[in-house]
Design a protein around this motif. Structure first.
Motif: not given
Length: 334
Positions: A52-59, A64-67, A69-75
């Motif tokens: 889970l820690l690794l997945a949280d960082g991979l986001l 990965v974020a584009a795939l 549709h995640l906001s990297v600044p918010w993360l």
């Protein structure tokens, strides 16, 4: 997620001693199950937390974020240290994964070498019916003056005994010896040993469960052998005499996952004493009030530790899912 994800790393330091103490108050079979299931559950929870820690960082990786549709600044704003923790978790997973593969390879190599020494195929082919209901375990006698006997896993498993061990025991004790090794194979004790090794690799606090599991597995087989031959004294003499004979000239070729009646010379006197003075201990068995309360408290403490570890892993998983959904909403709202 950061709060929940750390619990599975810390709980084993409390749960492992509690499991050991509770196992001492139980009969051998439930004691082995308590230790084995505790190690497997805690090891799985700690490995899941690393994932889970690794997945949280991979986001946070742009691709990965584009795939997703995640906001990297918010993360990055939500958990600024996620990348550092993910890197550490990734290193830990690589290390434990490599050690797990090495352990599996060593176990497979030892079993294959032992089967080859007996002239058996390394990977026997059996029908599905034989796997579900294996035939009686064949006896393999080695022409070796050194005394040894062990249960070799396989399909079917083999009881391996040396000529030296057979000469060291009279007839009734030989029967107890063979019943002991047969009990190891019938109850698949090698799976408990394998699980204990993997748990010890995945979390350092779980290393302290390996020796107790081995001891309680031997006690489990002792009790089964005593019931099989119908004489606890004969079984006790077989255990003691086999350990003394094996200690005079120990053999080095025994596989790591091959339980043996003479294994672990340290606990053998305890096993003999338990056979000569049997007492079926249960959690609520008649005992001094203080001792009974301690057993109940220990059981409750262990149950609480396992519940906390499991719930923390589930909550951390849900929290990561919520983080992904929120990051998607933040990206859509830009």
């Amino acid at each position: 997620m950061m709060l929940f994800v750390w619990s599975p790393f810390l709980v084993p330091f409390l749960a492992a001693p509690a499991a050991r103490r509770l196992a001492e108050a139980l009969p051998p079979r439930p004691a082995a199950w308590v230790l084995g299931s505790t190690g497997a559950l805690l090891a799985g929870a700690s490995a899941a937390s690393l994932g889970l820690l690794l997945a949280d960082g991979l986001l946070r990786i742009p691709a990965v974020a584009a795939l997703g549709h995640l906001s990297v600044p918010w993360l990055d704003e939500a958990t600024p240290t996620a990348m550092v923790l993910a890197a550490l978790a990734g290193l830990a997973l690589l290390l434990t994964g490599g050690l797990t593969l090495r352990t599996a390879h060593r176990q497979y190599r030892d079993l294959r070498r032992a089967r080859a020494a007996l002239g058996l195929p390394a990977e026997p082919r059996t029908r599905l019916r034989d796997r579900l209901a294996p035939a009686a375990h064949p006896l393999e006698v080695l022409d070796d003056d050194r005394a040894d006997a062990y249960a070799l896993p396989g399909r079917p498993g083999r009881i391996v005994v040396t000529a030296g061990m057979l000469r060291a025991l009279p007839g009734p004790e030989r029967a107890a010896l063979l019943a002991h090794e047969r009990a190891h194979l019938t109850s698949r004790h090698h799976l408990f040993l394998a699980a204990a090794e993997y748990a010890a690799v995945l979390h350092p606090a779980l290393r302290q469960l390996r020796a107790p599991i081995g001891y309680h597995l031997e006690r489990w087989a002792d009790e089964d052998a005593a019931r099989s031959v119908g004489d606890r004294a004969v079984t006790a003499r077989a255990v003691g005499r086999a350990a003394l004979a094996a200690a005079r000239a120990p053999r080095r070729e025994r596989p790591l996952l091959a339980p043996a009646v003479a294994d672990g010379p340290g606990p053998v006197p305890r096993r003999v004493a338990a056979l000569l003075s049997p007492r079926q201990t249960t959690l609520l068995a008649p005992a001094p009030a203080a001792g009974r309360r301690r057993r109940v408290v220990t059981a409750l403490a262990l149950a609480a530790c396992l519940a906390v570890s499991t719930a923390a892993t589930v909550d951390a998983t849900k929290d990561l899912h919520h983080t992904v959904e929120t990051a998607q909403l933040a990206e859509d709202g830009r």
